[in-house]
Design a protein around this motif. Structure first.
Motif, PDB file in Angstrom:
ATOM      1  N   LEU A 262       0.866  -1.166   0.000  1.00  0.00           N
ATOM      2  CA  LEU A 262       0.000   0.000   0.000  1.00  0.00           C
ATOM      3  C   LEU A 262       0.906   1.219   0.000  1.00  0.00           C
ATOM      4  O   LEU A 262       1.925   1.249   0.693  1.00  0.00           O
ATOM      5  N   GLN A 264       1.260   5.637  -0.297  1.00  0.00           N
ATOM      6  CA  GLN A 264       0.728   7.001  -0.343  1.00  0.00           C
ATOM      7  C   GLN A 264       1.845   7.954  -0.703  1.00  0.00           C
ATOM      8  O   GLN A 264       2.876   7.989  -0.026  1.00  0.00           O
ATOM      9  N   LEU A 285      -0.455  -4.863   4.889  1.00  0.00           N
ATOM     10  CA  LEU A 285      -1.901  -5.122   4.837  1.00  0.00           C
ATOM     11  C   LEU A 285      -2.605  -4.797   6.145  1.00  0.00           C
ATOM     12  O   LEU A 285      -3.824  -4.621   6.174  1.00  0.00           O
ATOM     13  N   HIS A 286      -1.841  -4.763   7.238  1.00  0.00           N
ATOM     14  CA  HIS A 286      -2.431  -4.415   8.519  1.00  0.00           C
ATOM     15  C   HIS A 286      -2.355  -2.920   8.804  1.00  0.00           C
ATOM     16  O   HIS A 286      -2.739  -2.466   9.875  1.00  0.00           O
ATOM     17  N   GLY A 287      -1.799  -2.169   7.858  1.00  0.00           N
ATOM     18  CA  GLY A 287      -1.728  -0.723   8.025  1.00  0.00           C
ATOM     19  C   GLY A 287      -0.504  -0.257   8.775  1.00  0.00           C
ATOM     20  O   GLY A 287      -0.400   0.917   9.141  1.00  0.00           O
ATOM     21  N   ARG A 288       0.440  -1.176   9.014  1.00  0.00           N
ATOM     22  CA  ARG A 288       1.659  -0.763   9.717  1.00  0.00           C
ATOM     23  C   ARG A 288       2.639  -0.161   8.716  1.00  0.00           C
ATOM     24  O   ARG A 288       2.775  -0.661   7.600  1.00  0.00           O
ATOM     25  N   PRO A 308      -3.401   3.661  -4.643  1.00  0.00           N
ATOM     26  CA  PRO A 308      -3.071   3.328  -3.259  1.00  0.00           C
ATOM     27  C   PRO A 308      -2.338   1.998  -3.122  1.00  0.00           C
ATOM     28  O   PRO A 308      -1.864   1.703  -2.037  1.00  0.00           O
TER      29      PRO A 308
ATOM     30  N   ARG B  17      -2.878  -5.177  20.870  1.00  0.00           N
ATOM     31  CA  ARG B  17      -3.208  -5.376  19.451  1.00  0.00           C
ATOM     32  C   ARG B  17      -2.556  -6.650  18.941  1.00  0.00           C
ATOM     33  O   ARG B  17      -1.383  -6.894  19.215  1.00  0.00           O
ATOM     34  N   ASP B  19      -2.183  -8.959  15.215  1.00  0.00           N
ATOM     35  CA  ASP B  19      -2.425  -9.048  13.774  1.00  0.00           C
ATOM     36  C   ASP B  19      -2.360 -10.509  13.354  1.00  0.00           C
ATOM     37  O   ASP B  19      -1.592 -11.287  13.934  1.00  0.00           O
ATOM     38  N   GLY B  20      -3.137 -10.866  12.358  1.00  0.00           N
ATOM     39  CA  GLY B  20      -3.090 -12.223  11.827  1.00  0.00           C
ATOM     40  C   GLY B  20      -3.764 -12.275  10.478  1.00  0.00           C
ATOM     41  O   GLY B  20      -4.078 -11.239   9.889  1.00  0.00           O
ATOM     42  N   PRO B  36      -6.208  -9.967   5.830  1.00  0.00           N
ATOM     43  CA  PRO B  36      -5.630  -9.519   7.093  1.00  0.00           C
ATOM     44  C   PRO B  36      -6.691  -9.230   8.172  1.00  0.00           C
ATOM     45  O   PRO B  36      -7.778  -8.745   7.855  1.00  0.00           O
ATOM     46  N   VAL B  37      -6.335  -9.555   9.412  1.00  0.00           N
ATOM     47  CA  VAL B  37      -7.209  -9.338  10.573  1.00  0.00           C
ATOM     48  C   VAL B  37      -6.402  -8.639  11.657  1.00  0.00           C
ATOM     49  O   VAL B  37      -5.256  -9.013  11.908  1.00  0.00           O
ATOM     50  N   THR B  38      -6.980  -7.624  12.275  1.00  0.00           N
ATOM     51  CA  THR B  38      -6.368  -7.002  13.451  1.00  0.00           C
ATOM     52  C   THR B  38      -7.410  -6.975  14.567  1.00  0.00           C
ATOM     53  O   THR B  38      -8.568  -6.611  14.330  1.00  0.00           O
ATOM     54  N   TYR B  60     -10.570   1.343  -1.922  1.00  0.00           N
ATOM     55  CA  TYR B  60      -9.415   1.423  -1.029  1.00  0.00           C
ATOM     56  C   TYR B  60      -9.540   2.465   0.067  1.00  0.00           C
ATOM     57  O   TYR B  60      -8.840   2.389   1.076  1.00  0.00           O
ATOM     58  N   THR B  63     -10.073   0.888   3.370  1.00  0.00           N
ATOM     59  CA  THR B  63      -8.888   0.224   3.927  1.00  0.00           C
ATOM     60  C   THR B  63      -7.992   1.245   4.622  1.00  0.00           C
ATOM     61  O   THR B  63      -7.543   1.035   5.754  1.00  0.00           O
ATOM     62  N   PHE B  64      -7.741   2.357   3.928  1.00  0.00           N
ATOM     63  CA  PHE B  64      -6.862   3.377   4.498  1.00  0.00           C
ATOM     64  C   PHE B  64      -7.493   4.024   5.736  1.00  0.00           C
ATOM     65  O   PHE B  64      -6.789   4.373   6.691  1.00  0.00           O
ATOM     66  N   HIS B  67      -7.068   1.495   8.570  1.00  0.00           N
ATOM     67  CA  HIS B  67      -5.651   1.490   8.964  1.00  0.00           C
ATOM     68  C   HIS B  67      -5.301   2.702   9.818  1.00  0.00           C
ATOM     69  O   HIS B  67      -4.626   2.590  10.846  1.00  0.00           O
ATOM     70  N   ARG B  71      -4.033   2.659  13.712  1.00  0.00           N
ATOM     71  CA  ARG B  71      -2.741   3.204  14.148  1.00  0.00           C
ATOM     72  C   ARG B  71      -2.903   4.184  15.306  1.00  0.00           C
ATOM     73  O   ARG B  71      -2.020   4.324  16.140  1.00  0.00           O
ATOM     74  N   ALA B  87      -9.144  -5.419   4.361  1.00  0.00           N
ATOM     75  CA  ALA B  87      -8.994  -5.716   2.918  1.00  0.00           C
ATOM     76  C   ALA B  87      -9.655  -7.050   2.607  1.00  0.00           C
ATOM     77  O   ALA B  87      -9.012  -8.003   2.167  1.00  0.00           O
ATOM     78  N   PHE B 212      -9.511   9.190  -3.837  1.00  0.00           N
ATOM     79  CA  PHE B 212      -9.816   9.673  -2.488  1.00  0.00           C
ATOM     80  C   PHE B 212      -8.609  10.438  -1.981  1.00  0.00           C
ATOM     81  O   PHE B 212      -7.503  10.267  -2.472  1.00  0.00           O
ATOM     82  N   PRO B 214      -6.183  12.121   1.347  1.00  0.00           N
ATOM     83  CA  PRO B 214      -5.815  11.891   2.744  1.00  0.00           C
ATOM     84  C   PRO B 214      -6.783  12.580   3.711  1.00  0.00           C
ATOM     85  O   PRO B 214      -7.023  12.084   4.813  1.00  0.00           O
TER      86      PRO B 214
END
Lengths: 326, 324
Positions: A262, A264, A285-288, A308, B17, B19-20, B36-38, B60, B63-64, B67, B71, B87, B212, B214
């Motif tokens: 991903l 930006q 994929l986890h946004g890290r 993106p 947190r 992730d997997g 992905p899973v959080t 997308y 997704t952003f 995310h 964070r 996703a 899109f 930011p």
């Protein structure tokens, strides 16, 4: 007047002739056809060849040519405009760069000129187009886009002598600030370079981004700049607008990404960057956060990946090198 | 000891947190199709808010947004848990398209396939593997979508008339919101979950692909945080986004002609029946027809062109807007 016949578009008198040029055959046996429009002025003058969508998803150029054509009157025109606003028609329909019928390496139409009558589908398309271009064109302007809506730059074939000098003058009349006098050894097989080597001054406009990434404003502005080129060439009456100073580059760096993810972007087109400047951010994929993309060279941002998502090997950035104000 | 939340390889039994990846199918080369899973867990048990994005692979912005929200989320501040799948339709996501490239049969819209079928088509199997944990764990649900253009900003909640679902929509606070009747969008995760008693919200923010900004992502992530504050999952005052406009339903209008197309309206704009919403041109650039609104209301989404075959979505119109 001499007859100009391009496919079914036949022009013998002042006025507008429309038709289609066969550029190949579809797998169901029907012809693959690109639209052609010939606008013939009442007074004799040069023939300006315009085309767009060499890359099928670069629609801004099609719209820009269409808007310019709608504004032209044969009565006010000196010479002839030949316009093929949708060259790569099968790619155009599919919103993709290359023809869906091209199954071999080398399907980029703008690397296939002058084409081959018995080559791959794209080489045959190039041959059908270039045969006509070489026969009729005194000048070539080729409309492209890069990736994002804020793209505005241009390049002309900087071949030695009068052909390169005329290309330079067209670039000044179009007036995008970022302009590359293209060295003769880049972009082989592009319509621009092949035409210039055949003695036709040739200019590429990069305006807007692919797909829907362009605005009505960039289309109207580009059409007006195109009319300014025609005033400069003496094809339209009126004073030539001076768009002011330009940055001319020594070359461009065309940088591919070596990582995927991903993405930006962190810079805009026209920004000045240094070697090592952060130009974008990767995420997993986890946004890290998964790293930064950095500029390998200093210069001006000509184009930057919109994200993106980005696979490795995609075009990350185009950088105009060694900008000098002229 | 907290109740374990296990979604694929993401296993959460304590604060923090994890992730997997969740297997939702098999790829044709025999590798697992994984999404992905959080899971973010607070110090106390409470609600479990399930959020997901990219049910349609090219949307997308969601997704952003998820995310960005993850964070910024401090587990120590959270009451309950957030389960996020940013996703979902991973193979469509990779290809920048709405539906999975491996779906060879009619009915490949994942958001019409819930609750899914374990032995159905590839998309029906994906829906099954996603919906099982959703139904098992979720007490509330937010689903992120986009429409076509960057200026898209509207939302739907279900069931219409459900106080909790409406409070989530008001806390998210997009002015244009449809209380969704249970007879529309059959097979969507939202309607399926709502029928299973889970208050649900769909957010439509931004456009497909890169369309899109930011700013839209930041704004949507902040509004999502406000939903959590409203549900008492995060501390702090709930922002009042002011008056809303609710609709009776939407008109989803397909075009019956093709051609080069430029929109003439923007999202959020009122239209009257018969108003020009866009213009069709031929390959030579000649105007050939005007597209007109078949109903009055508010533009929720508009096709951006620049090309459109017959049968594409021309416009979504929110019907009978009323201030609430």
């Amino acid at each position: 007047m001499e007859t100009i016949e391009i496919g079914t578009a036949v022009s013998r008198t002042p006025g507008i002739a429309k038709g289609f040029l066969d550029i190949g055959q579809l797998p169901d046996g029907r012809p693959m056809q690109a639209p052609v429009q010939i606008v013939r002025g009442e007074a004799e003058g040069p023939t300006l060849w315009l085309h767009g969508c060499v890359h099928g998803n670069e629609y801004c150029g099609t719209y820009l040519i269409h808007e310019a054509l709608r504004s032209l009157s044969p009565r006010a025109l000196k010479g002839t405009v030949v316009a093929l606003p949708v060259l790569n028609i099968t790619a155009f329909e599919r919103n993709q760069r290359m023809s869906p019928f091209e199954l071999y390496g080398g399907g980029d139409l703008n690397r296939c000129f002058p084409g081959k009558a018995d080559g791959t589908v794209t080489q045959q398309v190039a041959h059908a187009i270039y045969t006509q271009l070489k026969r009729h064109a005194d000048y070539l302007i080729d409309f492209h886009t890069a990736m994002t809506a804020d793209v505005r730059w241009a390049l002309f074939a900087n071949v030695p002598g009068e052909v390169g000098r005329k290309g330079h003058d067209i670039a000044r009349a179009f007036g995008y600030r970022s302009t590359l006098p293209a060295p003769v050894d880049i972009l082989p097989g592009s319509a621009m370079m092949v035409a210039a080597h055949d003695g036709i001054p040739a200019f590429i406009v990069e305006a807007g981004g692919k797909g829907a990434a362009f605005t009505d404003e960039i289309v109207s502005d580009g059409a007006e700049r195109l009319r300014n080129v025609m005033r400069h060439l003496g094809m339209l009456a009126g004073t030539v607008t001076d768009y002011g100073r330009q940055w001319h580059f020594s070359n461009f760096a065309w940088v591919h990404s070596t990582k995927g993810g991903l993405f930006q972007r962190a810079v805009k087109c026209g920004d000045r960057i240094e070697a090592g400047s952060v130009i974008g951010h990767y995420f997993d994929l986890h946004g890290r956060p998964a790293g930064e993309a950095k500029a390998p060279n200093a210069g001006i941002v000509l184009a930057i990946h919109a994200g993106p998502l980005m696979a490795s090997g995609e075009t990350l950035i185009h950088i105009g090198l060694d900008p000098r104000e002229v | 000891m907290m109740r374990a939340i296990n979604v694929g390889t993401a296993s959460s039994t304590s604060v923090g947190r994890v992730d997997g990846m969740l297997r939702i199918g098999w790829l044709p080369d025999g590798l697992p199709m994984e999404t992905p899973v959080t899971i973010v867990r607070g110090p106390e048990d409470g609600h479990v808010l399930w959020i997901h994005g990219c049910v349609h692979g090219n949307e997308y912005c969601g997704t952003f947004t998820i995310h960005k929200f993850l964070r910024d989320l401090e587990p120590g501040q959270l009451r309950g848990a957030v389960v996020a799948l940013p996703a979902l339709n991973i193979t469509a996501f990779q290809k920048n398209q709405r539906m999975s490239p491996f779906e060879g049969f009619h009915g490949g819209d994942l958001n019409r396939c819930f609750p899914g079928k374990p032995e159905g088509t590839v998309t029906e199997q994906m829906a099954f593997h996603i919906y099982n944990p959703l139904r098992e764990y979720a007490t509330h649900f937010v689903d992120f979508h986009t429409a076509l253009t960057e200026d898209t900003r509207w939302a739907l909640f279900a069931p219409a008339g459900n106080e909790v679902a409406e409070s989530m929509a008001r806390a998210f606070g997009f002015r244009h919101t449809l209380p969704a009747p249970l007879d529309i969008l059959g097979g969507s995760a939202m309607i399926t979950a709502a029928k299973n008693g889970i208050p649900s919200l769909i957010v439509e923010a931004g456009g497909i692909g890169p369309a899109f900004s930011p700013e839209t992502v930041e704004d949507a992530a902040e509004r999502l945080g406000n939903v959590l504050r409203r549900l008492h999952m995060l501390p702090g005052p709930v922002t009042d986004h002011g008056a809303m406009t609710f609709f009776s339903n939407f008109a989803w209008v397909n075009t019956t002609r093709g051609g080069l197309f430029r929109p003439a309206v923007k999202c959020g704009q009122p239209v009257e029946k018969g108003d020009v919403v866009g213009r069709y041109y031929d390959l030579h650039g000649e105007l050939v027809e005007e597209g007109r609104a078949p109903a009055s209301g508010i533009v929720l989404a508009i096709n951006n062109g620049p090309l459109m075959p017959g049968g594409e979505i021309l416009v979504h119109i929110g019907l009978e807007p009323r201030a609430v």
